[in-house]
Design a protein around this motif. Structure first.
Motif, PDB file in Angstrom:
ATOM      1  N   MET A 405      51.521  37.249  34.963  1.00 44.26           N
ATOM      2  CA  MET A 405      50.867  36.289  36.141  1.00 44.26           C
ATOM      3  C   MET A 405      51.320  37.048  37.367  1.00 44.26           C
ATOM      4  O   MET A 405      50.309  36.915  38.343  1.00 44.26           O
ATOM      5  CB  MET A 405      51.792  34.993  36.037  1.00 44.26           C
ATOM      6  CG  MET A 405      51.540  33.976  34.924  1.00 44.26           C
ATOM      7  SD  MET A 405      52.196  32.510  34.918  1.00 44.26           S
ATOM      8  CE  MET A 405      51.384  31.656  34.007  1.00 44.26           C
ATOM      9  N   GLN A 406      52.260  37.676  37.354  1.00 43.65           N
ATOM     10  CA  GLN A 406      52.461  38.526  38.609  1.00 43.65           C
ATOM     11  C   GLN A 406      51.281  39.599  38.934  1.00 43.65           C
ATOM     12  O   GLN A 406      50.878  39.774  39.891  1.00 43.65           O
ATOM     13  CB  GLN A 406      53.928  39.299  38.735  1.00 43.65           C
ATOM     14  CG  GLN A 406      55.044  38.191  39.077  1.00 43.65           C
ATOM     15  CD  GLN A 406      56.440  38.891  38.916  1.00 43.65           C
ATOM     16  OE1 GLN A 406      56.501  39.806  38.118  1.00 43.65           O
ATOM     17  NE2 GLN A 406      57.231  38.214  39.580  1.00 43.65           N
ATOM     18  N   LYS A 407      51.017  40.417  37.808  1.00 48.46           N
ATOM     19  CA  LYS A 407      50.009  41.474  37.679  1.00 48.46           C
ATOM     20  C   LYS A 407      48.824  40.715  38.158  1.00 48.46           C
ATOM     21  O   LYS A 407      47.879  41.288  38.766  1.00 48.46           O
ATOM     22  CB  LYS A 407      49.972  42.019  36.624  1.00 48.46           C
ATOM     23  CG  LYS A 407      51.338  42.946  36.156  1.00 48.46           C
ATOM     24  CD  LYS A 407      51.228  43.724  34.836  1.00 48.46           C
ATOM     25  CE  LYS A 407      52.294  44.356  34.665  1.00 48.46           C
ATOM     26  NZ  LYS A 407      52.099  45.109  33.073  1.00 48.46           N
ATOM     27  N   TYR A 408      48.599  39.623  37.550  1.00 49.08           N
ATOM     28  CA  TYR A 408      47.208  38.843  38.005  1.00 49.08           C
ATOM     29  C   TYR A 408      47.019  38.335  39.203  1.00 49.08           C
ATOM     30  O   TYR A 408      46.245  38.699  39.908  1.00 49.08           O
ATOM     31  CB  TYR A 408      47.373  37.544  36.745  1.00 49.08           C
ATOM     32  CG  TYR A 408      46.103  36.226  37.259  1.00 49.08           C
ATOM     33  CD1 TYR A 408      44.592  36.786  36.957  1.00 49.08           C
ATOM     34  CD2 TYR A 408      46.411  35.262  38.131  1.00 49.08           C
ATOM     35  CE1 TYR A 408      43.837  35.765  37.246  1.00 49.08           C
ATOM     36  CE2 TYR A 408      45.390  34.513  38.349  1.00 49.08           C
ATOM     37  CZ  TYR A 408      44.034  34.663  37.981  1.00 49.08           C
ATOM     38  OH  TYR A 408      43.170  33.740  38.422  1.00 49.08           O
ATOM     39  N   LEU A 409      47.879  38.060  39.944  1.00 52.24           N
ATOM     40  CA  LEU A 409      48.251  37.487  41.307  1.00 52.24           C
ATOM     41  C   LEU A 409      48.004  38.806  42.129  1.00 52.24           C
ATOM     42  O   LEU A 409      47.393  38.611  43.383  1.00 52.24           O
ATOM     43  CB  LEU A 409      49.519  36.715  41.671  1.00 52.24           C
ATOM     44  CG  LEU A 409      49.543  35.557  41.282  1.00 52.24           C
ATOM     45  CD1 LEU A 409      51.012  34.911  41.316  1.00 52.24           C
ATOM     46  CD2 LEU A 409      48.530  34.602  41.545  1.00 52.24           C
ATOM     47  N   SER A 410      48.342  39.862  41.756  1.00 50.15           N
ATOM     48  CA  SER A 410      48.247  41.041  42.543  1.00 50.15           C
ATOM     49  C   SER A 410      47.001  41.900  42.195  1.00 50.15           C
ATOM     50  O   SER A 410      46.903  43.125  42.611  1.00 50.15           O
ATOM     51  CB  SER A 410      49.358  42.007  42.295  1.00 50.15           C
ATOM     52  OG  SER A 410      49.559  42.641  41.044  1.00 50.15           O
ATOM     53  N   ASP A 411      46.019  41.167  41.269  1.00 48.27           N
ATOM     54  CA  ASP A 411      44.836  41.826  41.009  1.00 48.27           C
ATOM     55  C   ASP A 411      44.946  43.192  40.155  1.00 48.27           C
ATOM     56  O   ASP A 411      44.041  44.002  40.161  1.00 48.27           O
ATOM     57  CB  ASP A 411      43.723  41.977  42.237  1.00 48.27           C
ATOM     58  CG  ASP A 411      43.447  40.894  42.837  1.00 48.27           C
ATOM     59  OD1 ASP A 411      43.346  39.843  42.364  1.00 48.27           O
ATOM     60  OD2 ASP A 411      43.531  41.074  44.207  1.00 48.27           O
ATOM     61  N   GLU A 412      45.934  43.099  39.291  1.00 47.63           N
ATOM     62  CA  GLU A 412      46.186  44.398  38.515  1.00 47.63           C
ATOM     63  C   GLU A 412      45.956  44.057  37.116  1.00 47.63           C
ATOM     64  O   GLU A 412      45.837  44.895  36.171  1.00 47.63           O
ATOM     65  CB  GLU A 412      47.761  44.708  38.485  1.00 47.63           C
ATOM     66  CG  GLU A 412      48.205  45.319  39.818  1.00 47.63           C
ATOM     67  CD  GLU A 412      49.766  45.495  39.902  1.00 47.63           C
ATOM     68  OE1 GLU A 412      50.134  46.062  38.971  1.00 47.63           O
ATOM     69  OE2 GLU A 412      50.681  45.052  40.612  1.00 47.63           O
TER      70      GLU A 412
END
Length: 431
Positions: A405-412
């Motif tokens: 989810m953190q990767k999703y929020l950072s567009d990764e």
């Protein structure tokens, strides 16, 4: 107090949580001087730091009543990974006599150290359904801390000033409309943003937020989740929308925001209108601003299609007693836990000092002291609950999901990639 039978429907769906909640901290020796050879020392290692001071104070009262017992309490949470810390304690040989576990996944990890607690007064008094997640045959391997609930904690005065009636917020569309209204009036309300999303904390998104959308998939049953070989993300699109909404209208950068900032800096100081949290935050909010805590804090359910108007309510942690301790120490540990939940002194502390919603019979629940817990108790009493299934996740899978989810929020990572990778990791951990 209502009978066990009345709770069977309410609490049988309660799963368990742990999540390590709140900021970091530790308790020290609660004893009264050096231990003699006749004394029994009980080291307690647990993961709820928010009631650490109150717990130490209560332990001192127990020592006064039981001069042959010395109690040391260490509380670990927030920025420190509790389970990793607990494993380090065991591997170093400094095994605690009492420790906390969060449901079947952690019970399975520490199975060889778990004493059967079925003969305790606390096990007998536990509300029906609260022991299911830690019961193996006739053995009861843990005793519930309390009941907890979570959702969207909001500032009542801000909602009123913005012309928003919280009772009319049931669906996602209702919530989105209210959020946009609050956002449009940020200047008048004196807030930095509508939300403070602590996306730095993987447990907030990977455990608590996700649980709301996984619970229906597993019929609100933590054991069904624990035994599942895969996960389907059946409500994945709803989960994505809710994460996006909180992030879009949050204090930024959300990925740098932690729990203590969310609760103490932004919500307690009225810099935001809404945060996703539970009744465990009340002591912190009260310490920051008692008048605000007592009069101006409410809770709303996170909207889930088909389960509108229901709050996730469950057992966050269980007490375990180390079976490797000697017989006298095991019995002394059981006696302390029984005193904690069944003595008049312990029950008063559980209600008034710990601010717990009891998970046991014999409590005057009309004396639940904080407004968030009162609302949660009302939801549970009305049967308007969503199960806690996230501690039936495979070990550490909540961290995997939270990291994605953190990767999703950072567009990764796209949401599709998030789901695919998370499903793969679940299945790998179940092999």
């Amino acid at each position: 107090m209502k009978s066990k039978k009345l709770y069977s429907k309410l609490v049988s769906t309660l799963a368990v949580s742990g999540l390590l909640l709140a900021g970091c901290g530790s308790g020290g020796d609660a004893g009264n001087g050096a231990a003699s050879e006749d004394q029994i020392t009980i080291d307690i290692f647990q993961g709820k730091v928010e009631f650490n001071d109150q717990f130490n104070a209560l332990a001192e009262k127990y020592e006064e009543e039981n001069p042959g017992v010395n109690i040391n309490i260490t509380s670990v949470g927030g920025g420190t990974d509790y389970i990793s810390s607990l494993k380090s304690q065991f591997s170093s040989g400094e095994e605690p006599e009492i420790f906390s576990i969060a449901g079947p996944s952690e019970a399975d990890q520490f199975k060889e150290y778990l004493t059967d607690l079925s003969d305790t007064k606390s096990a007998e008094a536990a509300l029906e359904g609260t022991l299911t997640a830690v019961t193996e045959g006739e053995k009861v391997l843990g005793l519930p801390f309390n009941q907890e609930g979570y959702g969207l904690i909001y500032n009542k005065a801000m909602f009123e000033k913005a012309g928003i009636n919280p009772e009319e917020i049931l669906t996602y569309d209702d919530l989105e409309k209210a959020v946009k209204t609050l956002d449009s009036k940020k200047g008048d309300l004196g807030i930095e943003a509508v939300f403070a999303l602590p996306a730095k904390e993987k447990w907030v998104v990977g455990n608590h937020l996700a649980n709301v959308y996984f619970a229906p998939e597993f019929n609100h049953d933590v054991l069904e989740a624990f035994n599942a070989e895969t996960v389907g993300f059946e409500k994945g699109s709803e989960m994505q929308k809710m994460l996006d909404l909180q992030n879009k209208y949050s204090v930024q950068p959300s990925l740098s925001l932690d729990y203590s900032q969310q609760v103490e800096e932004y919500f307690s100081l009225e810099q935001v209108a809404i945060i996703q949290q539970g009744n465990w935050i009340y002591p912190s909010v009260y310490e920051m601003d008692s008048e605000f805590a007592e009069n101006n804090v409410g809770i709303l359910p996170i909207p889930v299609e088909g389960f509108e108007g229901s709050l996730p309510v469950g057992i966050p942690n269980y007490w375990a007693v180390n079976s490797k301790s000697d017989e006298k120490t095991v019995q002394a540990s059981k006696d302390f836990l029984d005193w904690l939940y069944t003595s008049d002194t312990g029950k008063e502390a559980v209600l008034n000092d710990f601010k717990f919603i009891p998970a046991y019979e014999g409590y005057d629940t009309s004396k639940i002291s904080d407004p968030i817990s009162k609302e949660i108790y009302e939801y549970a009493s009305a049967g308007k609950t969503i199960g806690w299934v996230f501690l039936g996740y495979p070990s550490a899978w909540g961290d995997d999901l939270g990291a994605n989810m953190q990767k999703y929020l950072s567009d990764e990572m796209t949401w599709e990639e998030l789901e695919a990778d998370s499903i793969k990791k679940w299945e790998e951990k179940r092999k």
